[in-house]
Design a protein around this motif. Structure first.
Motif, PDB file in Angstrom:
ATOM      1  N   GLN A 352      15.908  27.951   1.779  1.00  0.00           N
ATOM      2  CA  GLN A 352      17.278  28.038   2.305  1.00  0.00           C
ATOM      3  C   GLN A 352      17.369  27.414   3.692  1.00  0.00           C
ATOM      4  O   GLN A 352      18.347  26.718   4.008  1.00  0.00           O
ATOM      5  N   GLU A 353      16.340  27.654   4.514  1.00  0.00           N
ATOM      6  CA  GLU A 353      16.338  27.067   5.860  1.00  0.00           C
ATOM      7  C   GLU A 353      16.278  25.548   5.775  1.00  0.00           C
ATOM      8  O   GLU A 353      16.998  24.844   6.506  1.00  0.00           O
ATOM      9  N   PHE A 354      15.418  25.029   4.872  1.00  0.00           N
ATOM     10  CA  PHE A 354      15.330  23.580   4.705  1.00  0.00           C
ATOM     11  C   PHE A 354      16.651  22.998   4.221  1.00  0.00           C
ATOM     12  O   PHE A 354      17.142  22.000   4.764  1.00  0.00           O
ATOM     13  N   LEU A 357      19.328  22.837   6.950  1.00  0.00           N
ATOM     14  CA  LEU A 357      19.092  21.750   7.905  1.00  0.00           C
ATOM     15  C   LEU A 357      19.322  20.390   7.251  1.00  0.00           C
ATOM     16  O   LEU A 357      19.890  19.478   7.875  1.00  0.00           O
ATOM     17  N   ALA A 358      18.881  20.244   5.990  1.00  0.00           N
ATOM     18  CA  ALA A 358      19.046  18.974   5.288  1.00  0.00           C
ATOM     19  C   ALA A 358      20.514  18.664   5.043  1.00  0.00           C
ATOM     20  O   ALA A 358      20.950  17.509   5.165  1.00  0.00           O
ATOM     21  N   ASN A 401      13.737  15.939  -0.823  1.00  0.00           N
ATOM     22  CA  ASN A 401      12.398  15.668  -0.287  1.00  0.00           C
ATOM     23  C   ASN A 401      12.432  15.730   1.224  1.00  0.00           C
ATOM     24  O   ASN A 401      13.456  16.099   1.822  1.00  0.00           O
ATOM     25  N   ALA A 402      11.318  15.375   1.826  1.00  0.00           N
ATOM     26  CA  ALA A 402      11.191  15.503   3.284  1.00  0.00           C
ATOM     27  C   ALA A 402      12.192  14.647   4.038  1.00  0.00           C
ATOM     28  O   ALA A 402      12.491  14.911   5.206  1.00  0.00           O
ATOM     29  N   GLU A 403      12.742  13.607   3.374  1.00  0.00           N
ATOM     30  CA  GLU A 403      13.678  12.710   4.047  1.00  0.00           C
ATOM     31  C   GLU A 403      15.130  13.164   3.903  1.00  0.00           C
ATOM     32  O   GLU A 403      16.024  12.551   4.481  1.00  0.00           O
ATOM     33  N   GLY A 404      15.389  14.207   3.128  1.00  0.00           N
ATOM     34  CA  GLY A 404      16.750  14.719   3.035  1.00  0.00           C
ATOM     35  C   GLY A 404      17.216  14.923   1.616  1.00  0.00           C
ATOM     36  O   GLY A 404      16.421  15.108   0.681  1.00  0.00           O
ATOM     37  N   LEU A 405      18.536  14.875   1.440  1.00  0.00           N
ATOM     38  CA  LEU A 405      19.159  15.186   0.157  1.00  0.00           C
ATOM     39  C   LEU A 405      19.665  13.956  -0.580  1.00  0.00           C
ATOM     40  O   LEU A 405      19.991  14.043  -1.768  1.00  0.00           O
TER      41      LEU A 405
END
Length: 558
Positions: A352-354, A357-358, A401-405
Motif C-alpha cells: 500500500q505504501e509503494f 507513492l507510485a 515495478n520499481a519504475e512506477g505504474l
C-alpha cells in the motif's frame, strides 16, 4: 568551469597548453586533424578508461592536467571538503599519467586518487553529449528518464524504487516464513540446546584463559629469568643500574662543552629513567607471582571444555563467541515467525505504501508531461520541422515495478493531420538527430555541471537548421561553459571562442590547438563552407555568418 588544459605526449600532442575562458567554444579542423584530442584528454582527467595508444609514439608516458574553478558552496566544493582534498588555490587540479604499458596514475589537487574518485568528481564538473546520443531515443526507458530529469523527479522516483524494494523484501520474508514453518520448531529446539550448552562456558574469555594457563605452565622458567634479570639490573655487585649511573655522572661534567655530548647525556638520562622503571616493574611482577596448582587444573578443565565444544561445532575455540551470536540472531528471527500472518500484514502494508507513492509519482509525471511535450514541440519546430508535434503516452503496466505504474512512450509526428506515433517507428535519421539535439540542450539547462561538452551532435543538419542550433548553444552558454566539436560553419559562427585544430606532418606527426582572432575565424568559416578553394564569395558568406552572431547577441542583450 574549465580554465586550463595541459597535454604532454598525449596522442598526437607533443606539448600543448591551452587556457580556456567562459562562454561557448567550438573546435574545428580538417578531417583527421585530431579535433577529439582536447575532449579525449578531458575525458582522461575525468576518470575514463585509457590504453597505451594514448601515449605519443616514441615516448614512455603521457601526462594530462585539467584545472577547474568552482564556486564556494557548489556540489564540487562539498565533495572536496568531504574527501579532504580542498586546497588554498580555490581550484581543482586533475592530473592523469598514462604509461606506455597501459597502466595509469591519477591525482586530485596533488594527492593520489582512484579512478572511482575521478569519475565521481567528474560527474559534478562536466556533462558529455555525443553524436551517438540520438540512439538513446530509441531505447524504451529513455522517455521516462528524460521526463524525470527535466522535471526534477529524481528524488521521488528513487523513493518509489526504495518503496518497491521494501515491498519485494517483505514478500520474500513472508514466503521464507511459510517455507520454514515445517522445520521451524525443530530448528528452534536445536538452537536453544546449542545456546544453553555454550552459555556457561562463554562467560569466560578463551584468550585470557589460554594466556594465564601458559604463564602458569612456564612459572618456574619465568621466575628464573626474572631473578636473573633483576640481579643483572640492580642486585649484582656490578649491576647495570650502577654502571649506567656512573656513566651519566661522568658525562654530566661535559654537557656544556659540546652540543653532541649534551644530546648523548640527555639520551643516557632518559635510558637511566627507563631502566629504573623497568627494574621497579620487574620487582613488582616477581612479588605478585605465585604458583597455584589448583588454579592451573581449573584453567586446564576450562580449556578442555572450549576445545571439546569447538570440535563438536567444527570451529575454533576463539570463534565460539561468534557462533553463539549467530545462533542467537537466527533463533530470534525464527521466533518472530510464530505468526506468518504478521508478515503477511507487513506485505500488505508495504504494498500500500509503494502504490500510494507510485500513484503520486505517476500523477506528477502526467501533469508534467503535457507542458514538456508542448515545450519540446516549440523547440523542435524551428529546426525545419514546422509541423512537428509531440505527446507522451502513458500505458498502465500489467504489474507495477520499481519504475512506477506506467510505461511511458514519446509519440511524434512531423506531418499535419497525421496522428502521433512512437518516435522510433516514424522518425527518420535526420529527424532523430535534430530531436536528440534539442532534448540534450533542454537537459543541459537542468544539469548541475558547469561544463557541457557536445561532440559532433550537429551531424545530419545544415543550413538554417545549423544556425538555429548554434543559437541554442550560444544562449545556453550564457549560463554554463560549452565545448563543442562541429563541422557546421553556421554553428561555429555563433560561438564566443573558436579553437582550430591543425595537424603538422612532423616526424612523428603532431597536432596543435590555438585560438583564432576574428580575421582568422572568417578564414576558417570560409574553409568550412567553401572547401579547399577560398574566394570572395565564401569569405563574404563567412562574414555574413559572423554578422548574424552579432545581431543575435544584440537582440538577446536588448
Amino acid at each position: 568551469m574549465l580554465t586550463h588544459l595541459t597535454l604532454i605526449n598525449f596522442a598526437l600532442a607533443d606539448h600543448l597548453a591551452l587556457d580556456i575562458e567562459a562562454g561557448f567554444h567550438v573546435l574545428t579542423g580538417e578531417t583527421g586533424a585530431g579535433k577529439s584530442l582536447l575532449l579525449d584528454a578531458l575525458s582522461v582527467c575525468l576518470g575514463e578508461r585509457t590504453d597505451s595508444h594514448m601515449v605519443r609514439y616514441g615516448t614512455d608516458k603521457a601526462d594530462v592536467t585539467a584545472i577547474f574553478s568552482y564556486a564556494e558552496h557548489s556540489a564540487e566544493a562539498q565533495w572536496l571538503a568531504t574527501h579532504e582534498l580542498a586546497d588554498e588555490s580555490g581550484e581543482i587540479h586533475l592530473r592523469r599519467v598514462i604509461f606506455a604499458t597501459g597502466r595509469s596514475k591519477a591525482w586530485i589537487n596533488g594527492r593520489p586518487s582512484s579512478l572511482a574518485e575521478l569519475k565521481d568528481l567528474g560527474r559534478l564538473l562536466v556533462q558529455l553529449y555525443s553524436q551517438h546520443s540520438q540512439q538513446q531515443l530509441l531505447e524504451p526507458p529513455y522517455p521516462k528518464q528524460w521526463l524525470d530529469r527535466y522535471s526534477n523527479f529524481a528524488e521521488p522516483a528513487q523513493i518509489v524504487r526504495d518503496a518497491y524494494s521494501a515491498w519485494q523484501k517483505a514478500i520474500r520474508q513472508h514466503e521464507h516464513a511459510l517455507h520454514a514453518q515445517a522445520t521451524r520448531l525443530q530448528r528452534i529446539a536445536t538452537l536453544e540446546l546449542q545456546l544453553e550448552e555454550l552459555e556457561d562456558t562463554l562467560q569466560y574469555n578463551y584468550a585470557e584463559i589460554e594466556q594465564e594457563f601458559d604463564r602458569l605452565s612456564h612459572h618456574e622458567h619465568i621466575m628464573q629469568d626474572c631473578a636473573y634479570g633483576l640481579n643483572v639490573l640492580d642486585e649484582a655487585e656490578q649491576n647495570l643500574t650502577q654502571e649506567l649511573a656512573s656513566v651519566v655522572r661522568r658525562f654530566e661534567n661535559h654537557v656544556g662543552r659540546s652540543e653532541q655530548l649534551s644530546n648523548i647525556y640527555t639520551a643516557l638520562v632518559n635510558a637511566q629513567s627507563e631502566l629504573e622503571d623497568a627494574t621497579a616493574n620487574l620487582r613488582q611482577f616477581i612479588d605478585r607471582q605465585s604458583f597455584a596448582p589448583e588454579r592451573m587444573e581449573q584453567l586446564n578443565q576450562q580449556l578442555e571444555i572450549f576445545h571439546r565444544l569447538a570440535r563438536k561445532y567444527r570451529t575454533q575455540p576463539d570463534e565460539l563467541h561468534t557462533e553463539y551470536a549467530t545462533w542467537q540472531q537466527e533463533l530470534e528471527q525464527l521466533q518472530q515467525l510464530d505468526d506468518p500472518e504478521t508478515l503477511a500484514e507487513q506485505v500488505k502494508q508495504t504494498e500500500q505504501e509503494f502504490l500510494a507513492l507510485a500513484e503520486q509519482l505517476d500523477q506528477q509525471r502526467r501533469d508534467a508531461a503535457g507542458p514538456l511535450a508542448k515545450l519540446l514541440t516549440e523547440q523542435v519546430k524551428p529546426l525545419a520541422l514546422p509541423e512537428a508535434y509531440f505527446e507522451f503516452k502513458f500505458e498502465p503496466l500489467e504489474q507495477p515495478n520499481a519504475e512506477g505504474l506506467s510505461f511511458i512512450q514519446l509519440l511524434f509526428t512531423a506531418n499535419k493531420g497525421i496522428p502521433a506515433q512512437p518516435l522510433a517507428r516514424v522518425a527518420s535519421g535526420g529527424e532523430l538527430s535534430r530531436i536528440a539535439l534539442v532534448m540534450q540542450v533542454m537537459n543541459a539547462e537542468k544539469t548541475d555541471a558547469e561544463v557541457l561538452v557536445f561532440d559532433e551532435i550537429d551531424v545530419g543538419i545544415s543550413g538554417g537548421t545549423a544556425e538555429i542550433v548554434g543559437r541554442l548553444l550560444s544562449d545556453l552558454a550564457q549560463h554554463v561553459q560549452i565545448l563543442c566539436i562541429t563541422h557546421q560553419a553556421q554553428v561555429a559562427a555563433q560561438s564566443d571562442h573558436h579553437l582550430l585544430v591543425q595537424k603538422q606532418q612532423s616526424d612523428p606527426a603532431s597536432s596543435t590547438i590555438f585560438a583564432l582572432n576574428e580575421e582568422q575565424r572568417i578564414q576558417e568559416l570560409a574553409r568550412m563552407t567553401g572547401g579547399v578553394e577560398i574566394n570572395d564569395t565564401t569569405l563574404q558568406h563567412a562574414k555574413q555568418l559572423r554578422q548574424l552572431k552579432f545581431q543575435h547577441t544584440k537582440i538577446e542583450k536588448s
